[in-house]
Design a protein around this motif. Structure first.
Motif, mmCIF file in Angstrom:
data_model
loop_
_atom_site.group_PDB
_atom_site.id
_atom_site.type_symbol
_atom_site.label_atom_id
_atom_site.label_comp_id
_atom_site.label_asym_id
_atom_site.label_seq_id
_atom_site.Cartn_x
_atom_site.Cartn_y
_atom_site.Cartn_z
ATOM 1 N N VAL A 123 9.373 -10.193 0.287
ATOM 2 C CA VAL A 123 8.198 -9.362 0.006
ATOM 3 C C VAL A 123 7.432 -9.102 1.304
ATOM 4 O O VAL A 123 7.123 -10.025 2.057
ATOM 5 N N GLU A 124 7.142 -7.821 1.565
ATOM 6 C CA GLU A 124 6.404 -7.410 2.756
ATOM 7 C C GLU A 124 4.980 -6.995 2.435
ATOM 8 O O GLU A 124 4.059 -7.278 3.196
ATOM 9 N N LYS A 125 4.769 -6.315 1.305
ATOM 10 C CA LYS A 125 3.442 -5.798 0.953
ATOM 11 C C LYS A 125 3.328 -5.665 -0.555
ATOM 12 O O LYS A 125 4.246 -5.167 -1.217
ATOM 13 N N VAL A 126 2.221 -6.135 -1.126
ATOM 14 C CA VAL A 126 1.905 -5.902 -2.537
ATOM 15 C C VAL A 126 0.618 -5.099 -2.594
ATOM 16 O O VAL A 126 -0.302 -5.319 -1.802
ATOM 17 N N MET A 127 0.555 -4.161 -3.538
ATOM 18 C CA MET A 127 -0.630 -3.310 -3.667
ATOM 19 C C MET A 127 -0.707 -2.770 -5.082
ATOM 20 O O MET A 127 0.279 -2.261 -5.620
ATOM 21 N N ILE B 210 5.393 -3.186 -4.985
ATOM 22 C CA ILE B 210 5.879 -4.261 -4.111
ATOM 23 C C ILE B 210 6.820 -3.647 -3.082
ATOM 24 O O ILE B 210 7.847 -3.067 -3.431
ATOM 25 N N GLY B 211 6.465 -3.749 -1.821
ATOM 26 C CA GLY B 211 7.361 -3.348 -0.740
ATOM 27 C C GLY B 211 8.091 -4.565 -0.216
ATOM 28 O O GLY B 211 7.473 -5.574 0.115
ATOM 29 N N HIS B 212 9.421 -4.475 -0.128
ATOM 30 C CA HIS B 212 10.205 -5.637 0.282
ATOM 31 C C HIS B 212 11.308 -5.208 1.239
ATOM 32 O O HIS B 212 11.401 -4.022 1.623
#
Length: 534
Positions: A368-372, A382-384
């Motif tokens: 996981v890189e970014k959750v928004m 979810i950016g992964h």
């Protein structure tokens, strides 16, 4: 239908059953907005106070009724949360169970886009939640219409992309690339190359001020006005390199997380931080702000997530045993934390602090890189490392949107009009401060003006005259002699003089100086060199 009652009673109105149900519902909503029980006015004897309190209670009742009607007719939808029975826990419910219970339109928000050659991905949503911008580390940029799941535009910039951010609407977006930052239009056309910032690590846009904020690799914070392109501020933070940056939506203050465990807050008109908080013993890995701007969540490498009250700058809760690489608050106050291939959502349903609400495990190997959270939808993006995904989080989004603020269905004409209004309502950088409620208020005097010597003398004379004019009580025989009365008057005058000690001290010092000067003048010539020099 009206029914006349006997004994000259007033006419009572009998409502239909449907309207009676509406009245009962409005009464229930009205109780929510009342300020507790009303004051008991029967016990008051002061008629003036009783009248004032009665009128105030009447105003409270009117405001509660107006708020209940607004909630009933203008806010028809209500947020729903997961509810369980008995010993069942909400965090045990997975996305498959939720998909079986929701409608088909909502199931479209559950998907997984696999692009292993371009990840990991950063995400950003517009204020209305209609559009999503995805930026892959390997140079892939994609603009997606989330309403009908159409790809509007995708481009390959051919170099590293570290972060992406929408500007004031979906027509423009910024990308932090390998060497410089660039601004692109909706159709993928490069509009500007921002060379003054250097190699940027994070980008954030302040929508009320039209400022694009960024932090570069050497720890420089830049503010650039996107309306006319000027660099508003360039600040050396002095804390070294960081990639943790977030904007407080309440006041526009930028927060940076540093490797020493501190979180600093900045504004463009100051070269020093407004606040410097020591939040963690080790490096800060992520920062997030609640939509109301009063709560801040931070995570550190020591596997702790902390919740801070920014009104008192105090820690109110510590969540142990979970290292969060990325944090995000929803519109309704849910907190999403992601690390590795695991995402956890925390909720504060009972008001006793944040606890586990939902959990989601990604496919093994996804990082996981970014959750928004997506605005106005119960959706978490979810950016992964393998692309981006979307899951359903019931109760996370605001169910009612204001079309004057953020309209997902706005037309091109409405968008242009809104852009003009935003430019007219643009706030200057000087309005960014910790407490924006101070704008328009009177600045208190920093120090009290010292009165002049003449004013002190006048006040002293008035006090002495007031002491002399005091009428003494007539006492018994032997205690009312003229000598005792004169002595008492002298004491009153001396007490009045004592209220001006500075002037008395100055007079004494002047007298001593004059005495020393006279004594020095009377000394012989051979001894004058031993006289005290002032």
């Amino acid at each position: 239908m009206e029914v006349a009652l006997e004994d000259n009673n007033p006419m009572e109105k009998v409502l239909p059953p449907d309207e009676q149900e509406i009245d009962v519902e409005l009464e229930a909503k009205e109780k929510k907005y009342l300020r507790g029980e009303g004051a008991n006015l029967e016990t008051l004897k002061d008629k003036k106070l009783k009248t004032q309190l009665a009128s105030r209670e009447k105003l409270y009742g009117k405001s509660a009724k107006a708020a209940a009607k607004i909630e009933k007719w203008l806010l028809p939808a209500s947020a729903g949360y997961l509810e369980t029975d008995g010993l069942e826990k909400t965090w045990r419910i997975n996305q498959t169970d939720i998909a079986k219970e929701v409608d088909k339109l909502s199931t479209r928000n559950q998907y997984d886009i696999v692009l292993p050659d371009f990840g990991p991905y950063k995400l950003d949503f517009t204020a209305s939640g209609r559009h999503m911008l995805a930026g892959g580390r390997k140079g892939h940029l994609a603009l997606v219409d989330m309403m009908n799941m159409n790809l509007i535009k995708e481009i390959q910039v051919g170099e590293t992309v570290r972060d992406v951010a929408f500007l004031h609407n979906d027509q423009f977006f910024a990308a932090a690339q390998k060497k410089y930052s660039y601004i692109y239009s909706r159709d993928g056309t490069e509009l500007h190359c921002l060379k003054e910032r250097g190699s940027v690590a994070r980008l954030r846009f302040l929508k009320n001020h039209f400022l694009l904020a960024s932090i570069n690799k050497i720890g420089q914070l830049h503010y650039q006005d996107v309306t006319y392109g000027n660099m508003v501020a360039s600040i050396r933070t002095g804390k070294g390199r960081t990639d943790v940056m977030e904007v407080n939506p309440y006041n526009g203050v930028v927060a940076l997380g540093h490797s020493g465990g501190t979180v600093t807050m900045w504004k463009p008109t100051s070269q020093v931080p407004l606040v410097q908080m020591h939040c963690h013993p080790g490096p800060v890995s992520s920062v997030a702000f609640h939509p109301n701007g009063h709560l801040m969540a931070t995570s550190g490498k020591e596997r702790k997530v902390k919740i801070w009250d920014l009104r008192k700058f105090e820690e109110i809760q510590t969540i142990h045993g979970f290292h969060a690489k990325t944090l995000s608050f929803s519109q309704k106050g849910l907190l999403a934390a992601g690390t590795g291939s695991f995402v956890q959502v925390l909720g504060d349903s009972s008001g006793g602090g944040y606890s586990r609400y939902m959990s989601h495990s990604m496919v093994k190997g996804y990082q996981v890189e970014k959750v928004m959270f997506r605005p106005y939808e119960d959706v978490l993006g979810i950016g992964h490392s393998m692309g981006w995904s979307s899951i359903l989080i019931p109760g996370s989004g605001e169910p009612n949107f204001d079309s004057w603020v953020a309209n997902p269905f706005e037309t091109s004409k409405q968008r242009r009009e809104k852009e003009v209004h935003l430019l007219l309502d643009k706030l200057p950088p000087e309005t960014i401060m910790l407490d924006p409620s101070k704008i328009g208020a009177m600045r208190p005097s920093r120090r009290k003006d010292k009165p002049t010597r003449g004013e002190i003398e006048a006040e002293k004379e008035v006090a002495i005259e007031a002491a002399k004019s005091v009428e003494l009580k007539k006492k018994t025989k032997g205690r009312n002699k003229p000598s005792k009365r004169t002595k008492k008057k002298k004491e009153l005058v001396e007490n009045a003089k004592k209220t001006f000690p500075e002037q008395e001290h100055g007079n004494v010092a002047g007298q001593k100086r004059r005495i020393g000067e006279v004594a020095g003048a009377e000394l012989p010539t051979s001894l004058k060199r031993f006289a005290r020099k002032n």
